[in-house]
Motif scaffolding. Structure first.
Motif, short mmCIF file in Angstrom:
data_model
loop_
_atom_site.label_atom_id
_atom_site.label_comp_id
_atom_site.label_asym_id
_atom_site.label_seq_id
_atom_site.Cartn_x
_atom_site.Cartn_y
_atom_site.Cartn_z
N SER A 108 0.83 -1.20 0.00
CA SER A 108 0.00 0.00 0.00
C SER A 108 0.87 1.25 0.00
O SER A 108 2.06 1.21 0.35
CB SER A 108 -0.90 0.01 1.23
OG SER A 108 -1.73 -1.13 1.27
N ASP A 109 0.28 2.37 -0.39
CA ASP A 109 0.98 3.65 -0.31
C ASP A 109 1.44 3.90 1.13
O ASP A 109 0.76 3.53 2.09
CB ASP A 109 0.05 4.79 -0.73
CG ASP A 109 -0.37 4.71 -2.20
OD1 ASP A 109 0.12 3.81 -2.90
OD2 ASP A 109 -1.19 5.55 -2.62
N GLU A 110 2.61 4.52 1.24
CA GLU A 110 3.14 4.95 2.54
C GLU A 110 3.24 3.80 3.54
O GLU A 110 2.82 3.89 4.69
CB GLU A 110 2.28 6.09 3.11
CG GLU A 110 2.22 7.29 2.19
CD GLU A 110 1.37 8.43 2.72
OE1 GLU A 110 0.83 8.30 3.85
OE2 GLU A 110 1.22 9.45 2.04
N SER A 111 3.83 2.69 3.11
CA SER A 111 3.92 1.48 3.94
C SER A 111 5.18 1.40 4.78
O SER A 111 5.19 0.73 5.82
CB SER A 111 3.86 0.22 3.06
OG SER A 111 2.59 0.08 2.47
N PHE A 112 6.26 2.07 4.36
CA PHE A 112 7.55 1.85 5.00
C PHE A 112 8.23 3.15 5.44
O PHE A 112 8.11 4.18 4.78
CB PHE A 112 8.49 1.10 4.05
CG PHE A 112 8.01 -0.28 3.69
CD1 PHE A 112 8.21 -1.35 4.54
CD2 PHE A 112 7.31 -0.49 2.50
CE1 PHE A 112 7.76 -2.62 4.21
CE2 PHE A 112 6.85 -1.75 2.16
CZ PHE A 112 7.07 -2.82 3.02
N ASP A 113 8.96 3.04 6.57
CA ASP A 113 9.78 4.16 7.03
C ASP A 113 11.07 4.25 6.22
O ASP A 113 11.60 5.34 5.99
CB ASP A 113 10.13 3.99 8.51
CG ASP A 113 8.92 4.01 9.41
OD1 ASP A 113 8.22 5.04 9.43
OD2 ASP A 113 8.67 2.99 10.08
N SER A 136 9.03 5.76 -4.10
CA SER A 136 8.46 6.98 -3.53
C SER A 136 7.04 6.75 -3.04
O SER A 136 6.65 7.21 -1.95
CB SER A 136 8.49 8.10 -4.57
OG SER A 136 7.86 9.27 -4.07
N ARG A 137 6.25 6.02 -3.81
CA ARG A 137 4.87 5.75 -3.44
C ARG A 137 4.77 5.00 -2.12
O ARG A 137 3.89 5.26 -1.29
CB ARG A 137 4.19 4.93 -4.55
CG ARG A 137 2.73 4.57 -4.25
CD ARG A 137 2.14 3.66 -5.32
NE ARG A 137 2.76 2.34 -5.37
CZ ARG A 137 2.47 1.35 -4.52
NH1 ARG A 137 1.60 1.53 -3.54
NH2 ARG A 137 3.06 0.16 -4.66
N CYS A 138 5.67 4.06 -1.90
CA CYS A 138 5.60 3.19 -0.72
C CYS A 138 6.25 3.78 0.52
O CYS A 138 6.16 3.19 1.61
CB CYS A 138 6.22 1.84 -1.04
SG CYS A 138 5.24 0.84 -2.20
N LEU A 139 6.92 4.92 0.39
CA LEU A 139 7.54 5.56 1.54
C LEU A 139 6.53 6.41 2.31
O LEU A 139 5.73 7.14 1.73
CB LEU A 139 8.69 6.47 1.10
CG LEU A 139 10.06 5.85 0.89
CD1 LEU A 139 11.03 6.93 0.39
CD2 LEU A 139 10.60 5.20 2.15
N LYS A 140 6.61 6.34 3.62
CA LYS A 140 5.82 7.23 4.46
C LYS A 140 6.37 8.66 4.37
O LYS A 140 7.54 8.84 4.02
CB LYS A 140 5.88 6.77 5.92
CG LYS A 140 5.30 5.40 6.18
CD LYS A 140 5.46 5.02 7.64
CE LYS A 140 4.90 3.64 7.93
NZ LYS A 140 5.07 3.24 9.35
N PRO A 141 5.56 9.67 4.68
CA PRO A 141 6.10 11.04 4.77
C PRO A 141 7.25 11.06 5.78
O PRO A 141 7.14 10.52 6.88
CB PRO A 141 4.90 11.85 5.27
CG PRO A 141 3.71 11.08 4.80
CD PRO A 141 4.10 9.63 4.90
N GLY A 142 8.36 11.63 5.38
CA GLY A 142 9.54 11.62 6.23
C GLY A 142 10.37 10.36 6.12
O GLY A 142 11.43 10.25 6.74
N GLY A 143 9.88 9.39 5.32
CA GLY A 143 10.61 8.15 5.13
C GLY A 143 11.85 8.35 4.29
O GLY A 143 11.99 9.35 3.58
N ARG A 144 12.77 7.38 4.38
CA ARG A 144 14.04 7.49 3.67
C ARG A 144 14.23 6.35 2.68
O ARG A 144 14.02 5.19 3.03
CB ARG A 144 15.22 7.47 4.65
CG ARG A 144 15.44 8.75 5.42
CD ARG A 144 14.50 8.87 6.62
NE ARG A 144 14.75 7.83 7.61
CZ ARG A 144 13.81 7.38 8.46
NH1 ARG A 144 12.58 7.84 8.42
NH2 ARG A 144 14.11 6.44 9.35
N PHE A 145 14.61 6.72 1.45
CA PHE A 145 15.09 5.74 0.49
C PHE A 145 16.61 5.80 0.53
O PHE A 145 17.21 6.85 0.28
CB PHE A 145 14.57 6.06 -0.91
CG PHE A 145 15.25 5.27 -2.00
CD1 PHE A 145 15.51 3.92 -1.87
CD2 PHE A 145 15.63 5.90 -3.19
CE1 PHE A 145 16.14 3.20 -2.88
CE2 PHE A 145 16.26 5.19 -4.21
CZ PHE A 145 16.51 3.84 -4.05
#
Length: 244
Positions: free
Chosen positions: A108-113, A150-159
């Motif tokens: 889902s969108d915004e799944s990972f830190d 990008s889609r799977c990162l939470k706001p403030g998340g890091r790739f």
């Protein structure tokens, strides 16, 4: 067994990896987790949810788990890899393994830190022969992967991208405004320097990085057949630059 393929294009072939993983126990591109652990500790919290792309048979996931990171999802497009690694780490609660293409993440969108890759994008790009160009097919592949990340990162998340590609080439690929992240660059290694790029979702690109991304986009639009390369090595030199 000699795992170096006759042609570098085999690195993009899942059949090659399936056969390799049947006999190879472990291999760490760009060195083990402990070589850059100090950088990871600056950007990953122990309680973060982590996705590792193209996990392969690297020791990194197990080493991170031992270091206290217990929410780790691993993906690879080799079913052999996922089966082997899942069995190997069956005693690690919170660690999961999934067969998946990085261009189509079934989360889902915004799944990972944190979303982490080590040499996965490098392996995708080794087929291109020129140090200044990468094929339109490879460019499309990378763009799809970065869009999904990008889609799977939470706001403030890091790739976090660990690679041998230096900033002159790699940063412009990451510095596209549609991904919605900032970029910071670090390095590690003795004798040969490797790079760690940390993209934070929700932060703006610096003016300098935004200019790099804009220049790349303009070059792409004016020459749709080619795209400036994202690495400073020819495909044939890929394996020789890896410090294992």
């Amino acid at each position: 067994m000699d795992y170096v393929p006759d042609d570098n294009c085999r690195y993009k072939d899942v059949d090659y990896w399936d056969e390799r993983y049947k006999t190879e126990s472990s291999y760490d591109w760009l060195g083990s987790f402990f070589k850059f652990q100090h950088l990871m500790e600056e950007h990953i919290k122990k309680e973060d949810s982590i996705l590792i792309l193209g996990c392969g048979n690297s020791s990194m996931s197990g080493d991170m788990y031992s270091a206290g990171y217990h929410s780790i999802t691993n993906i690879d497009y080799s079913s052999v890899c996922i089966s082997t690694m899942s069995a190997r780490h069956s005693n690690c609660p919170g660690m999961t393994w999934h067969e998946m293409d990085i261009r189509q993440l079934s989360f889902s969108d915004e799944s990972f830190d944190v979303i982490l890759e080590k040499a996965t994008l490098d392996a995708i790009m080794v087929e291109d022969k020129s140090p200044w160009q990468v094929s339109p097919q490879t460019a499309c592949f990378i763009h799809k992967a970065l869009t999904e990340i990008s889609r799977c990162l939470k706001p403030g998340g890091r790739f976090i991208s660990v690679t041998f590609a230096n900033p002159f080439f790699r940063k412009r690929l990451y510095a596209q405004p549609e991904y919605g992240w900032s970029i910071r660059t670090y390095s590690y290694g003795e004798g040969f320097e490797y790079f760690v790029y940390v993209m934070t979702k929700g932060e703006e690109l610096s003016p300098e990085d935004a200019a790099l991304g804009k220049n790349l986009k303009e070059a792409t639009e004016s020459s749709p057949v080619t795209l400036l390369t994202t690495q400073n090595e020819t495909a044939e030199e890929f394996l020789s630059t890896i410090d294992v």
